[in-house]
Design a protein around this motif. Structure first.
Motif, PDB file in Angstrom:
ATOM      1  N   ASN A   1       0.820  -1.215   0.000  1.00 37.47           N
ATOM      2  CA  ASN A   1       0.000   0.000   0.000  1.00 37.47           C
ATOM      3  C   ASN A   1       0.852   1.263   0.000  1.00 37.47           C
ATOM      4  OD1 ASN A   1      -2.267  -1.575   0.031  1.00 37.47           O
ATOM      5  ND2 ASN A   1      -2.816  -1.171   2.164  1.00 37.47           N
ATOM      6  N   SER A   2       2.077   1.154   0.539  1.00 36.73           N
ATOM      7  CA  SER A   2       2.953   2.328   0.585  1.00 36.73           C
ATOM      8  C   SER A   2       3.317   2.807  -0.812  1.00 36.73           C
ATOM      9  CB  SER A   2       4.230   2.008   1.376  1.00 36.73           C
ATOM     10  OG  SER A   2       4.964   0.960   0.745  1.00 36.73           O
ATOM     11  N   ILE A   3       3.296   1.903  -1.778  1.00 33.78           N
ATOM     12  CA  ILE A   3       3.545   2.264  -3.172  1.00 33.78           C
ATOM     13  C   ILE A   3       2.235   2.583  -3.880  1.00 33.78           C
ATOM     14  CG2 ILE A   3       4.288   1.319  -5.410  1.00 33.78           C
ATOM     15  CD1 ILE A   3       6.536  -0.085  -3.984  1.00 33.78           C
TER      16      ILE A   3
ATOM     17  N   ILE B   1       8.258  -5.327  -4.443  1.00 35.85           N
ATOM     18  CA  ILE B   1       7.310  -4.656  -5.339  1.00 35.85           C
ATOM     19  C   ILE B   1       7.999  -3.500  -6.061  1.00 35.85           C
ATOM     20  CG2 ILE B   1       5.199  -3.274  -5.420  1.00 35.85           C
ATOM     21  CD1 ILE B   1       4.132  -4.971  -3.123  1.00 35.85           C
ATOM     22  N   GLY B   2       8.846  -2.756  -5.338  1.00 32.84           N
ATOM     23  CA  GLY B   2       9.593  -1.667  -5.958  1.00 32.84           C
ATOM     24  C   GLY B   2      10.503  -2.163  -7.074  1.00 32.84           C
ATOM     25  N   TYR B   3      11.150  -3.311  -6.848  1.00 35.22           N
ATOM     26  CA  TYR B   3      12.029  -3.866  -7.886  1.00 35.22           C
ATOM     27  C   TYR B   3      11.218  -4.350  -9.083  1.00 35.22           C
ATOM     28  CZ  TYR B   3      15.697  -6.578 -10.129  1.00 35.22           C
ATOM     29  OH  TYR B   3      16.602  -7.079 -11.033  1.00 35.22           O
ATOM     30  N   ALA B   4      10.062  -4.978  -8.803  1.00 37.05           N
ATOM     31  CA  ALA B   4       9.220  -5.487  -9.887  1.00 37.05           C
ATOM     32  C   ALA B   4       8.699  -4.353 -10.762  1.00 37.05           C
ATOM     33  CB  ALA B   4       8.059  -6.281  -9.300  1.00 37.05           C
TER      34      ALA B   4
ATOM     35  N   THR C   1      15.274   3.424  -2.634  1.00 30.62           N
ATOM     36  CA  THR C   1      14.050   4.121  -2.239  1.00 30.62           C
ATOM     37  C   THR C   1      13.450   4.854  -3.435  1.00 30.62           C
ATOM     38  OG1 THR C   1      14.914   4.436  -0.008  1.00 30.62           O
ATOM     39  CG2 THR C   1      13.059   5.810  -0.668  1.00 30.62           C
ATOM     40  N   ILE C   2      12.163   4.660  -3.626  1.00 29.08           N
ATOM     41  CA  ILE C   2      11.465   5.268  -4.766  1.00 29.08           C
ATOM     42  C   ILE C   2      10.732   6.520  -4.284  1.00 29.08           C
ATOM     43  CG2 ILE C   2       9.843   4.863  -6.641  1.00 29.08           C
ATOM     44  CD1 ILE C   2      12.253   2.994  -6.631  1.00 29.08           C
ATOM     45  N   SER C   3      10.909   7.615  -5.004  1.00 34.37           N
ATOM     46  CA  SER C   3      10.242   8.861  -4.628  1.00 34.37           C
ATOM     47  C   SER C   3       8.773   8.817  -5.019  1.00 34.37           C
ATOM     48  CB  SER C   3      10.920  10.052  -5.310  1.00 34.37           C
ATOM     49  OG  SER C   3      10.716  10.003  -6.710  1.00 34.37           O
TER      50      SER C   3
END
Length: 227
Positions: free
Chosen positions: A29-31, A165-168, A175-177
């Motif tokens: 959910n954070s993404i 999930i960030g890598y996928a 860290t993704i902005s």
């Protein structure tokens, strides 16, 4: 003579997979929130309804099970069996993932909230069944240890969920902005939740067809309470 019940490790390890799912998906959910904020053009209050819809389903789901059990005098999950209850919960969550995909495709924010609520309702059913099931899978004296193990795996899923999930989605573990998340292509989000829905279905099939996992039926009547 030793009357201690041996732990059913194959069933316990299968159950732990479900514990992992809860933390992994919830952490996503954070993404998902920054993406929805941009895609649906939400203000801050509306974007926070995503977390509200998700976690309020836990309360409502547990409350419905409690009220139905109180009215019937029977534990519905115990009547179904812990195994079937977890399978039903996983399939319910898969239905919610499908609803989220449709809602995102047709740009319907309310539909997305409903889909997320359904996912969490499935989690509520799974969690209500999983903790007593973990105790049932061995000596009751060591039941708390098995529940704690499930909790630790759940926390592990919460920790690595955003990373995986960030890598996928972005091809990096860094860290993704929020701005990068906001510009995420729609098709990647759809593919993500297609994958999530399929994982729910696969987990349900693994649980259902595993001969090592007992039914976990509990026909004990519920004790009345004045509270």
């Amino acid at each position: 003579m030793n009357n201690n019940k041996e732990t059913n490790y194959p069933a316990l390890y299968t159950l732990i997979i479900v514990f992992f799912f809860w933390g992994f998906i919830a952490a996503g959910n954070s993404i998902f929130i920054p993406f929805c904020k941009n895609y649906f053009h939400l203000d801050q209050f509306q974007s926070q309804l995503i977390d509200f819809a998700f976690y309020s389903a836990y309360y409502i789901g547990a409350l419905v099970l409690f009220v139905s059990g109180t009215l019937t005098g029977r534990d519905i999950i115990g009547k179904w069996g812990y195994k079937k209850s977890i399978v039903y919960g996983l399939l319910f969550s898969a239905l919610g993932a499908g609803a989220m995909i449709v809602a995102v495709e047709v740009n319907m924010y309310l539909g997305m909230l409903i889909g997320l609520f359904i996912v969490a309702l499935g989690f509520s059913l799974q969690q209500t069944a999983a903790n007593p099931f973990a105790v049932l899978l061995g000596d009751p004296k060591t039941g708390a240890s098995r529940v704690n193990l499930g909790g630790a795996v759940n926390s592990f899923g919460t920790t690595i969920g955003p990373l995986v999930i960030g890598y996928a989605l972005f091809g990096t573990f860094e860290t993704i902005s929020d701005s990068e998340i906001s510009n995420l292509p729609l098709n990647k989000v759809v593919y993500l939740y297609i994958g999530v829905g399929l994982l729910f279905i696969l987990a349900a099939a693994l649980f259902y067809f595993s001969k090592k996992v007992p039914l976990g039926i509990n026909n004990e009547p519920m004790e009345s309470s004045n509270k």
